[in-house]
Motif scaffolding. Sequence first.
Motif, PDB file in Angstrom:
ATOM      1  N   HIS A 129      -8.352  -4.217  -2.704  1.00  0.00           N
ATOM      2  CA  HIS A 129      -7.321  -4.864  -2.868  1.00  0.00           C
ATOM      3  C   HIS A 129      -6.532  -6.066  -3.889  1.00  0.00           C
ATOM      4  O   HIS A 129      -7.023  -6.298  -3.974  1.00  0.00           O
ATOM      5  CB  HIS A 129      -6.451  -4.943  -1.187  1.00  0.00           C
ATOM      6  N   HIS A 144      -3.347   5.893  -7.294  1.00  0.00           N
ATOM      7  CA  HIS A 144      -4.391   4.883  -7.710  1.00  0.00           C
ATOM      8  C   HIS A 144      -3.312   4.229  -8.736  1.00  0.00           C
ATOM      9  O   HIS A 144      -3.340   5.058 -10.522  1.00  0.00           O
ATOM     10  CB  HIS A 144      -5.318   4.046  -7.695  1.00  0.00           C
ATOM     11  N   ILE A 199       2.799   2.204  -3.452  1.00  0.00           N
ATOM     12  CA  ILE A 199       2.753   2.535  -4.437  1.00  0.00           C
ATOM     13  C   ILE A 199       1.510   4.094  -4.615  1.00  0.00           C
ATOM     14  O   ILE A 199       1.873   4.885  -5.054  1.00  0.00           O
ATOM     15  CB  ILE A 199       2.173   1.549  -5.960  1.00  0.00           C
ATOM     16  N   HIS A 200       0.918   3.814  -4.387  1.00  0.00           N
ATOM     17  CA  HIS A 200      -0.377   4.953  -4.534  1.00  0.00           C
ATOM     18  C   HIS A 200       0.540   5.917  -3.728  1.00  0.00           C
ATOM     19  O   HIS A 200      -0.468   7.138  -3.765  1.00  0.00           O
ATOM     20  CB  HIS A 200      -2.360   4.079  -4.451  1.00  0.00           C
ATOM     21  N   ASP A 242       0.980  -1.228  -0.229  1.00  0.00           N
ATOM     22  CA  ASP A 242      -0.079   0.313  -0.831  1.00  0.00           C
ATOM     23  C   ASP A 242       0.746   1.073  -0.292  1.00  0.00           C
ATOM     24  O   ASP A 242       0.380   2.093   0.525  1.00  0.00           O
ATOM     25  CB  ASP A 242      -0.630  -0.194   1.647  1.00  0.00           C
ATOM     26  N   GLN A 282       5.784   6.707 -10.503  1.00  0.00           N
ATOM     27  CA  GLN A 282       5.623   5.453 -10.039  1.00  0.00           C
ATOM     28  C   GLN A 282       6.741   4.569 -10.713  1.00  0.00           C
ATOM     29  O   GLN A 282       7.096   3.900 -10.141  1.00  0.00           O
ATOM     30  CB  GLN A 282       4.164   5.183 -10.280  1.00  0.00           C
ATOM     31  N   LYS A 294       1.381  -5.237  -3.096  1.00  0.00           N
ATOM     32  CA  LYS A 294      -0.233  -4.624  -2.960  1.00  0.00           C
ATOM     33  C   LYS A 294      -0.552  -3.418  -2.845  1.00  0.00           C
ATOM     34  O   LYS A 294       0.305  -3.122  -2.476  1.00  0.00           O
ATOM     35  CB  LYS A 294      -0.281  -5.672  -1.529  1.00  0.00           C
ATOM     36  N   ASP A 295      -1.386  -3.664  -3.226  1.00  0.00           N
ATOM     37  CA  ASP A 295      -1.812  -2.160  -3.440  1.00  0.00           C
ATOM     38  C   ASP A 295      -4.020  -1.773  -3.194  1.00  0.00           C
ATOM     39  O   ASP A 295      -4.055  -3.129  -3.172  1.00  0.00           O
ATOM     40  CB  ASP A 295      -1.198  -1.117  -4.669  1.00  0.00           C
TER      41      ASP A 295
END
Length: 205
Positions: free
Chosen positions: A195, A165, A110-111, A108, A118, A138-139
């Motif tokens: 997710h 996102h 990268i966003h 959680d 990115q 995981k994002d």
Amino acid sequence: MYRREPNARVRLFQGLRPHICPLEDVMEQVPVGSRVLDVGCGAGLFLLLLARQGRVDKGYGFDVAAPAIQAAQRAARDSGLADCLDFQVRSIEDGIPSGPWNVVSVVDVIHHVPSPHQRSFVASLCDRVPVGGRLIIKDMVSRPYWRALANQMHDLVLARQWVHHVGPDQVDAWVASHGLRRIYNSRIDRWWYGHWTMVYERPSL
Ligand SMILES: C[S@@+](CC[C@H](N)C(=O)[O-])C[C@H]1O[C@@H](n2cnc3c(N)ncnc32)[C@H](O)[C@@H]1O
């Protein structure tokens, strides 16, 4: 693990996190006895849970937020895990440290990275995965829009940040261009949060 944490907000959010985030799904992807680099580790929950399960031989987490790192260090000490877990204040912009990792995880985060950066961020993570090692990403979902919007509101209120996102397909294409092979993916909803998780391995040449 955070029972003795003096900051009630940290206690509350770390206690809630496993209910809104399928960490158990991500943890299963870490082989027992791993050396794990957790990028943007926050208050260290992922590494602490892994260490408690005996999956981590050595764990190193870093995050730009000093209060979160202090909470992680306290929790590691209070849980008797300080020997195997190390937490440091560090920014992604300082580069991804090289080390003897066989797992690089980014949960959680990268966003929270601005969209123009990115791709290079993902590239720098790939660079740190040795042959036979794993990259676990995981994002939060970018579709359906209402779930992405719900998470946007979450981060606006709690992190006071407008987040960015990116869909798993896009990240998958970036990672594939660095020679890693996808070995697992999942898509799980909890409450209004959506997710995605993808796990990659660097094959031998
Ligand atoms: C949603 S939290 C996730 C924390 C943790 N990975 C977890 O799953 O509990 C996102 C984290 O990314 C961190 N972060 C955002 N930008 C960062 C940067 N440039 N360098 C290091 N950490 C960063 C934030 O401080 C925050 O702790």
